[in-house]
Design a protein around this motif. Structure first.
Motif, PDB file in Angstrom:
ATOM      1  N   THR A 250       0.703  -1.261  -0.080  1.00  9.88           N
ATOM      2  CA  THR A 250       0.192  -0.060  -0.058  1.00  9.88           C
ATOM      3  C   THR A 250       0.831   1.279   0.002  1.00  9.88           C
ATOM      4  N   ASP A 251       0.439   2.103  -0.839  1.00 13.01           N
ATOM      5  CA  ASP A 251       1.129   3.310  -0.774  1.00 13.01           C
ATOM      6  C   ASP A 251       0.797   4.206   0.500  1.00 13.01           C
ATOM      7  N   PRO A 252       1.759   4.588   1.342  1.00 10.21           N
ATOM      8  CA  PRO A 252       1.400   5.518   2.466  1.00 10.21           C
ATOM      9  C   PRO A 252       0.870   6.679   2.331  1.00 10.21           C
ATOM     10  N   LEU A 253       1.075   7.366   1.183  1.00 14.99           N
ATOM     11  CA  LEU A 253       0.544   8.812   1.087  1.00 14.99           C
ATOM     12  C   LEU A 253      -0.967   8.817   0.527  1.00 14.99           C
ATOM     13  N   THR A 254      -1.151   7.779  -0.503  1.00 14.68           N
ATOM     14  CA  THR A 254      -2.616   8.011  -1.140  1.00 14.68           C
ATOM     15  C   THR A 254      -3.622   6.832  -0.460  1.00 14.68           C
ATOM     16  N   GLY A 255      -2.844   5.741  -0.058  1.00 13.80           N
ATOM     17  CA  GLY A 255      -3.824   4.728   0.403  1.00 13.80           C
ATOM     18  C   GLY A 255      -4.127   3.380  -0.845  1.00 13.80           C
ATOM     19  N   VAL A 256      -3.522   3.723  -1.949  1.00  9.18           N
ATOM     20  CA  VAL A 256      -3.906   2.868  -3.359  1.00  9.18           C
ATOM     21  C   VAL A 256      -2.535   1.858  -3.340  1.00  9.18           C
ATOM     22  N   LYS A 257      -2.989   1.033  -3.956  1.00  6.35           N
ATOM     23  CA  LYS A 257      -1.695   0.009  -4.310  1.00  6.35           C
ATOM     24  C   LYS A 257      -0.303   0.608  -4.536  1.00  6.35           C
ATOM     25  N   ASN A 258       0.790   0.206  -4.099  1.00  2.00           N
ATOM     26  CA  ASN A 258       1.869   0.665  -4.626  1.00  2.00           C
ATOM     27  C   ASN A 258       2.550   0.091  -5.951  1.00  2.00           C
ATOM     28  N   LYS A 259       3.951   0.477  -6.338  1.00  2.00           N
ATOM     29  CA  LYS A 259       4.502  -0.312  -7.392  1.00  2.00           C
ATOM     30  C   LYS A 259       5.055  -1.702  -6.961  1.00  2.00           C
ATOM     31  N   ALA A 260       5.116  -2.056  -5.814  1.00  2.00           N
ATOM     32  CA  ALA A 260       5.322  -3.480  -5.572  1.00  2.00           C
ATOM     33  C   ALA A 260       4.191  -4.366  -5.880  1.00  2.00           C
ATOM     34  N   ALA A 261       2.834  -3.989  -5.676  1.00  5.70           N
ATOM     35  CA  ALA A 261       1.849  -4.483  -5.946  1.00  5.70           C
ATOM     36  C   ALA A 261       1.586  -4.499  -7.054  1.00  5.70           C
ATOM     37  N   TYR A 262       1.825  -3.504  -7.954  1.00  7.15           N
ATOM     38  CA  TYR A 262       1.594  -3.365  -9.453  1.00  7.15           C
ATOM     39  C   TYR A 262       2.623  -4.385 -10.053  1.00  7.15           C
ATOM     40  N   TYR A 324      -3.099   1.999  -8.806  1.00  4.34           N
ATOM     41  CA  TYR A 324      -1.636   1.864  -8.445  1.00  4.34           C
ATOM     42  C   TYR A 324      -0.984   3.271  -8.663  1.00  4.34           C
ATOM     43  N   ARG A 325      -0.302   3.509  -7.656  1.00  5.85           N
ATOM     44  CA  ARG A 325       0.760   4.780  -7.718  1.00  5.85           C
ATOM     45  C   ARG A 325       2.059   4.051  -8.027  1.00  5.85           C
ATOM     46  N   ILE A 326       2.500   4.303  -9.307  1.00  5.89           N
ATOM     47  CA  ILE A 326       3.649   3.639  -9.588  1.00  5.89           C
ATOM     48  C   ILE A 326       5.024   4.586  -9.908  1.00  5.89           C
ATOM     49  N   GLY A 327       4.790   5.594  -9.574  1.00  2.00           N
ATOM     50  CA  GLY A 327       5.918   6.832  -9.377  1.00  2.00           C
ATOM     51  C   GLY A 327       5.334   7.731  -8.648  1.00  2.00           C
ATOM     52  N   GLY A 328       6.223   8.943  -8.532  1.00  2.00           N
ATOM     53  CA  GLY A 328       5.726  10.222  -7.808  1.00  2.00           C
ATOM     54  C   GLY A 328       4.438  10.852  -7.933  1.00  2.00           C
ATOM     55  N   ASP A 329       4.259  10.996  -9.565  1.00  2.00           N
ATOM     56  CA  ASP A 329       3.027  11.608  -9.891  1.00  2.00           C
ATOM     57  C   ASP A 329       2.322  10.947 -11.006  1.00  2.00           C
ATOM     58  N   GLU A 330       2.456   9.413 -11.047  1.00  2.00           N
ATOM     59  CA  GLU A 330       2.066   8.613 -11.878  1.00  2.00           C
ATOM     60  C   GLU A 330       1.229   7.647 -11.319  1.00  2.00           C
ATOM     61  N   PHE A 331      -0.089   7.143 -12.059  1.00  2.00           N
ATOM     62  CA  PHE A 331      -0.797   6.115 -11.633  1.00  2.00           C
ATOM     63  C   PHE A 331      -1.335   5.369 -12.744  1.00  2.00           C
ATOM     64  N   VAL A 332      -1.733   4.160 -12.247  1.00  2.00           N
ATOM     65  CA  VAL A 332      -2.421   3.323 -13.449  1.00  2.00           C
ATOM     66  C   VAL A 332      -3.642   2.609 -12.800  1.00  2.00           C
ATOM     67  N   ALA A 333      -4.587   2.531 -13.716  1.00  2.00           N
ATOM     68  CA  ALA A 333      -5.908   1.838 -13.070  1.00  2.00           C
ATOM     69  C   ALA A 333      -5.884   0.483 -14.110  1.00  2.00           C
ATOM     70  N   PHE A 334      -6.225  -0.781 -13.685  1.00  2.00           N
ATOM     71  CA  PHE A 334      -6.490  -1.856 -14.349  1.00  2.00           C
ATOM     72  C   PHE A 334      -7.827  -2.123 -14.472  1.00  2.00           C
ATOM     73  N   LEU A 335      -8.432  -1.772 -15.717  1.00  2.00           N
ATOM     74  CA  LEU A 335      -9.759  -1.758 -16.039  1.00  2.00           C
ATOM     75  C   LEU A 335     -10.281  -3.145 -16.430  1.00  2.00           C
ATOM     76  N   SER A 336     -11.167  -3.850 -15.669  1.00  2.00           N
ATOM     77  CA  SER A 336     -11.783  -5.245 -16.053  1.00  2.00           C
ATOM     78  C   SER A 336     -13.264  -5.103 -15.692  1.00  2.00           C
ATOM     79  N   GLY A 337     -13.880  -6.226 -15.939  1.00  2.00           N
ATOM     80  CA  GLY A 337     -15.456  -6.339 -15.448  1.00  2.00           C
ATOM     81  C   GLY A 337     -16.174  -4.954 -15.650  1.00  2.00           C
ATOM     82  N   GLU A 338     -16.955  -4.603 -14.762  1.00  2.00           N
ATOM     83  CA  GLU A 338     -17.966  -3.549 -15.050  1.00  2.00           C
ATOM     84  C   GLU A 338     -17.131  -2.194 -15.711  1.00  2.00           C
ATOM     85  N   ASP A 339     -15.962  -1.956 -14.814  1.00  2.00           N
ATOM     86  CA  ASP A 339     -14.986  -0.609 -15.453  1.00  2.00           C
ATOM     87  C   ASP A 339     -14.743  -0.948 -16.873  1.00  2.00           C
TER      88      ASP A 339
END
Length: 405
Positions: A250-262, A324-339
Motif C-alpha cells: 500500500t502506498d502510504p501517501l494515497t492509500g492505493v496500491k504501490n509499485k510493488a503490488a503493481y 496503483y501509484r507507480i511513481g511520484g505523480d504517475e498512476f495506473v488503473a487496471f480496468l476489467s469487469g464493469e469498469d
C-alpha cells in the motif's frame, strides 16, 4: 476355579480396554507420563497372569511350583506398585514434597516386599504351604499390604485436597489418581482378610478402568485445547501476515496500491494472458500535471496534498478497478469487469472533470487508455505502452489549453 475365572476376566478386560496403549499407538509415548502408564499396564498384565495361575498349582498339589509361582506373584505385585508411583509422579507433574515422599515410599514398598520374599525362603513370615498344598499367610504379608494401604490412602487424601482447592487443569488429574487410590485402598484391606479371594486384582481392574477413562478424556481435552491454541495462533499469524502484506503493498501517501503490488499483479496478468484466461481488459495511465511547480512554489506538503487530490479523482471515477501509484505523480488503473464494459463513458467523464478542474484551477490529471487486443498484444506491456503514449498526448493537449487559459 472361581478365583482363576476372575483373574482371566480381569486380564481379558485389561487387554481390551488398554489395547491401544499396550500396542503403543503412534505418538502416545511422546508424552513422558504415557511411557510410565504403559509400563505400569504391562506389569499389571503379568500380575493378572500370575494371579489366575496362582490358585491352579496348589489345587494340583504341585507344592514346589506353587511356592515359586507365589514368589513371582509378590515380586510382580511389587513392580506394579513401584511403576504406579513413578507414573503418578510424572502424571501429576508436581515437584513438591508429596512427589518426593511418594517416590521413596514406592521404593520402600518394593524393597520391603522383595526382602520379605527373600526372607520367606528361610523363614515363612509371609506365606507357606503345608504338605497338602494348603496356603497360609503370615504377619509379613499383612504388614506389606497395610503399608500399601497407607500409601494409597495418603495419596487419595492429598489428591482430594488438591482437587478441592485448585481450579487448575491439573485438578482433573488429581481427581483421577484420587479415585484409583481410593479403590485400591478398599480392595487391599478386603484382600488382607480374604487371602483366597482375588480382591487385589479386582481393585487393580477397577482402578485402571478409571485411569483409562479419565486419561482418554484428558488426552482429548488437552488435544482440543492445543488445537484451539494452534488455530488462534494461525489466525493471528494470518491477520498479521495480511496486515504486513497490506502495508507492504500500500502506498502510504494515497492509500492505493504501490509499485510493488503493481509489479506482482502484472506477473499474474501476464500468466493469465499466456494461459488464454484473460481477454477483456484495458489499462488506464495517469500523470499529475503541474506537480513540479506546486512543489517549487508552495512546498512538498502542498504537493503531497495535490497528489492525494489527484488519486481521489482517479479512484472516484474508476471505483471497481485497482488503482496503483507507480511513481511520484504517475498512476495506473487496471480496468476489467464493469469498469471495462463502461470504460469509454468513464474516461470521457474523467476527462470532462479534468477540463472543468483546469478552468477552476483545481487538480489536473492527464489520462490515456488502451484495450487489450489478443491478436496484437502478447503481454501487458504492449497495452501499457499504447495507454502511456495516449496519456502523453493528452498531457500536451492540457498544457496547451492551460496556456490559452
Amino acid at each position: 476355579m472361581y478365583y482363576s475365572s476372575i483373574g482371566i476376566l480381569a486380564l481379558l478386560i485389561h487387554l481390551i480396554i488398554n489395547f491401544d496403549v499396550l500396542t503403543e499407538r503412534p505418538g502416545f509415548s511422546d508424552i513422558p507420563a504415557n511411557k510410565w502408564y504403559r509400563r505400569f499396564l504391562i506389569s499389571l498384565m503379568f500380575f493378572y497372569i500370575t494371579d489366575f495361575t496362582w490358585i491352579i498349582l496348589p489345587s494340583l498339589k504341585i507344592k514346589t511350583a506353587a511356592f515359586v509361582e507365589t514368589y513371582v506373584y509378590f515380586i510382580v505385585m511389587a513392580v506394579s506398585v513401584l511403576l504406579w508411583t513413578q507414573y503418578v509422579i510424572v502424571y501429576l507433574a508436581r515437584k513438591n514434597k508429596f512427589a518426593y515422599i511418594l517416590k521413596y515410599t514406592g521404593w520402600i514398598v518394593f524393597i520391603l516386599k522383595v526382602s520379605i520374599v527373600v526372607i520367606n525362603f528361610f523363614v515363612p513370615i509371609a506365606f507357606w504351604f503345608d504338605d497338602d498344598c494348603n496356603y497360609y499367610t503370615g504377619f509379613a504379608r499383612s504388614l506389606n499390604f497395610m503399608l500399601q494401604v497407607g500409601m494409597f490412602i495418603a495419596t487419595a487424601l492429598y489428591t482430594l485436597i488438591v482437587t478441592c482447592i485448585t481450579k487448575e487443569k491439573t485438578r482433573y488429574r488429581h481427581r483421577t489418581i484420587c479415585g484409583f487410590s481410593t479403590v485400591m485402598s478398599f480392595f487391599i484391606v478386603v484382600q488382607v482378610f480374604f487371602p483366597l479371594m482375588p480382591f487385589y486384582s479386582v481393585g487393580f481392574l477397577l482402578g485402571t478402568c478409571l485411569l483409562h477413562t479419565f486419561l482418554l478424556e484428558h488426552e482429548k481435552e488437552e488435544k482440543r485445547e492445543e488445537l484451539e491454541k494452534l488455530i488462534q495462533i494461525k489466525n493471528i499469524q494470518e491477520v498479521e501476515l495480511g496486515s504486513t502484506r497490506q502495508r507492504a503493498y500500500t502506498d502510504p501517501l494515497t492509500g492505493v496500491k504501490n509499485k510493488a503490488a503493481y509489479m506482482e499483479d502484472i506477473d499474474a496478468i501476464n500468466r493469465r494472458i499466456e494461459d488464454g484466461l484473460l481477454k477483456d481488459f484495458a489499462a488506464a495511465v495517469f500523470d499529475v500535471n503541474g506537480l513540479k511547480i506546486i512543489n517549487d512554489t508552495l512546498g512538498h506538503e502542498e504537493g503531497d496534498r495535490y497528489i492525494q487530490a489527484a488519486c481521489s479523482l482517479i479512484s472516484s471515477h474508476f471505483k471497481h478497478s485497482p488503482v496503483y501509484r507507480i511513481g511520484g505523480d504517475e498512476f495506473v488503473a487496471f480496468l476489467s469487469g464493469e469498469d471495462f464494459t463502461k470504460r469509454k463513458p468513464l474516461i470521457k467523464s474523467f476527462n470532462r472533470k479534468v477540463q472543468k478542474n483546469l478552468l477552476e484551477g483545481k487538480v489536473v490529471v492527464s489520462c490515456g487508455s488502451a484495450d487489450f487486443n489478443p491478436t496484437q498484444d502478447s503481454n501487458y506491456t504492449s497495452v501499457f505502452s499504447r495507454a502511456d503514449k495516449q496519456m502523453y498526448e493528452q498531457k500536451c493537449f492540457l498544457k496547451e489549453n492551460a496556456g490559452k487559459r
